[in-house]
Design a protein around this motif. Structure first.
Motif, PDB file in Angstrom:
ATOM      1  N   GLY A  75      -1.127  40.483 -33.462  1.00  0.00           N
ATOM      2  CA  GLY A  75       0.104  40.737 -34.200  1.00  0.00           C
ATOM      3  C   GLY A  75      -0.027  41.827 -35.244  1.00  0.00           C
ATOM      4  N   ARG A 132       0.618  35.168 -33.571  1.00  0.00           N
ATOM      5  CA  ARG A 132       1.030  36.542 -33.261  1.00  0.00           C
ATOM      6  C   ARG A 132       2.492  36.765 -33.652  1.00  0.00           C
ATOM      7  N   ALA A 133       3.356  35.817 -33.307  1.00  0.00           N
ATOM      8  CA  ALA A 133       4.772  35.962 -33.644  1.00  0.00           C
ATOM      9  C   ALA A 133       4.980  36.043 -35.158  1.00  0.00           C
ATOM     10  N   GLU A 134       4.243  35.230 -35.908  1.00  0.00           N
ATOM     11  CA  GLU A 134       4.373  35.269 -37.366  1.00  0.00           C
ATOM     12  C   GLU A 134       3.884  36.602 -37.923  1.00  0.00           C
ATOM     13  N   LEU A 136       3.797  39.500 -36.383  1.00  0.00           N
ATOM     14  CA  LEU A 136       4.729  40.565 -36.018  1.00  0.00           C
ATOM     15  C   LEU A 136       5.899  40.634 -36.983  1.00  0.00           C
ATOM     16  N   SER A 137       6.319  39.490 -37.479  1.00  0.00           N
ATOM     17  CA  SER A 137       7.453  39.475 -38.413  1.00  0.00           C
ATOM     18  C   SER A 137       7.042  39.778 -39.845  1.00  0.00           C
ATOM     19  N   LEU A 138       5.742  39.598 -40.168  1.00  0.00           N
ATOM     20  CA  LEU A 138       5.293  39.775 -41.556  1.00  0.00           C
ATOM     21  C   LEU A 138       4.633  41.116 -41.830  1.00  0.00           C
ATOM     22  N   ARG A 139       4.127  41.768 -40.793  1.00  0.00           N
ATOM     23  CA  ARG A 139       3.323  42.970 -41.036  1.00  0.00           C
ATOM     24  C   ARG A 139       4.129  44.140 -41.590  1.00  0.00           C
ATOM     25  N   THR A 140       5.450  44.102 -41.470  1.00  0.00           N
ATOM     26  CA  THR A 140       6.283  45.186 -42.004  1.00  0.00           C
ATOM     27  C   THR A 140       6.923  44.825 -43.341  1.00  0.00           C
ATOM     28  N   ARG A 141       6.561  43.685 -43.908  1.00  0.00           N
ATOM     29  CA  ARG A 141       7.155  43.272 -45.188  1.00  0.00           C
ATOM     30  C   ARG A 141       6.652  44.158 -46.321  1.00  0.00           C
ATOM     31  N   ASN A 165       0.752  33.389 -45.495  1.00  0.00           N
ATOM     32  CA  ASN A 165       2.193  33.272 -45.270  1.00  0.00           C
ATOM     33  C   ASN A 165       2.524  32.883 -43.836  1.00  0.00           C
ATOM     34  N   ALA A 166       1.586  33.107 -42.912  1.00  0.00           N
ATOM     35  CA  ALA A 166       1.823  32.785 -41.505  1.00  0.00           C
ATOM     36  C   ALA A 166       1.333  31.391 -41.132  1.00  0.00           C
TER      37      ALA A 166
END
Length: 251
Positions: A75, A132-134, A136-141, A165-166
């Motif tokens: 991710g 991985r899903a978590e 993918l959603s957090l890496r651009t925060r 956070n994941a």
């Protein structure tokens, strides 16, 4: 039960204790009766709690560790790394977990340690995809971008910034992995493919298979123990979900 087994039943639970196939509550010495060989079923149930919880916790820890590491790498980096790791995950998912578990036990043996490791090795795919899903959603925060700006290393970003956070949904799913691990070990023991040198609920169910028509309690009692344990673990997971899910707080 796991904590008090050695106090309430100081003798070897697999040792002969009395006449075989005494029904529950028929003899005060054996409140849950005896099995085909005259061993105390109550002692095996108490010691079996240790085996089931040990295997469940250890296999869950191994599966979650593997899944979190692979899912975090896939991710966080994306691209080719994500494709390779997810193809490996999908390759493992094409085989039924129990079939793969049977193959591992047949090759490497059926000791308690081997069975525990084998269960962990066939249970990491779902935690990997969830992690991985978590990621993918957090890496651009914003906090990740801020960490990159100040020069934090990838390892620091992965394990100290994003992973905490994941983890909540992964922690909740860990209870599912533990419950499945207990069921998988019981299924192996029922097929005489687990460690026969320990007092296991699955071993006791398998032993009672030969007298199921007449002395059904030999298999029924450990079956109820497995049912209650898996249900309890599932309820713990539901409670963790209620505690860690911000949408459910305050209800």
């Amino acid at each position: 039960m796991a904590l008090t087994a050695g106090v309430l039943f100081p003798k070897n639970p697999l040792g002969l204790a009395g006449p075989p196939l005494i029904w529950p509550f028929q003899d005060a010495r054996f409140p849950l009766g005896t099995d085909n060989s005259g061993r105390d079923i109550a002692a095996q149930i108490f010691y079996g709690a240790r085996i089931s919880l040990l295997i469940g916790l250890a296999a869950m820890a191994l599966a979650i560790s593997i899944g979190v590491i692979l899912g975090a790498l896939a991710g966080f980096y994306g691209g080719l790394a994500d494709d390779i790791l997810m193809r490996i995950t999908e390759a493992f998912q094409t085989l039924p977990n129990f079939l793969l578990l049977l193959m591992l036990v047949a090759v490497f043996g059926s000791t308690l340690t081997t069975v525990t490791i084998a269960i962990g090795l066939v249970s990491w795919q779902a935690p990997a995809r969830l992690t991985r899903a978590e990621f993918l959603s957090l890496r651009t925060r914003e906090f990740v971008q801020a960490g990159r700006t100040i020069g934090l290393s990838d390892a620091t970003l992965i394990f100290r910034e994003i992973l905490p956070n994941a983890l909540p949904p992964v922690i909740v799913y860990a209870s599912v992995v533990m419950a499945v691990a207990i069921l998988l070990e019981s299924a192996l023991a029922f097929l005489n493919l687990s460690d026969a040198n320990v007092a296991s609920w699955g071993n006791l169910i398998g032993l009672g298979r030969n007298v199921l028509r007449s002395e059904w309690y030999v298999s029924a009692i450990p079956g109820v123990a497995i049912l209650l344990t898996v249900l309890a673990v599932s309820l713990v997971g539901q409670g963790l979900n209620d505690a860690l899910n911000p949408r459910l707080r305050g209800r």
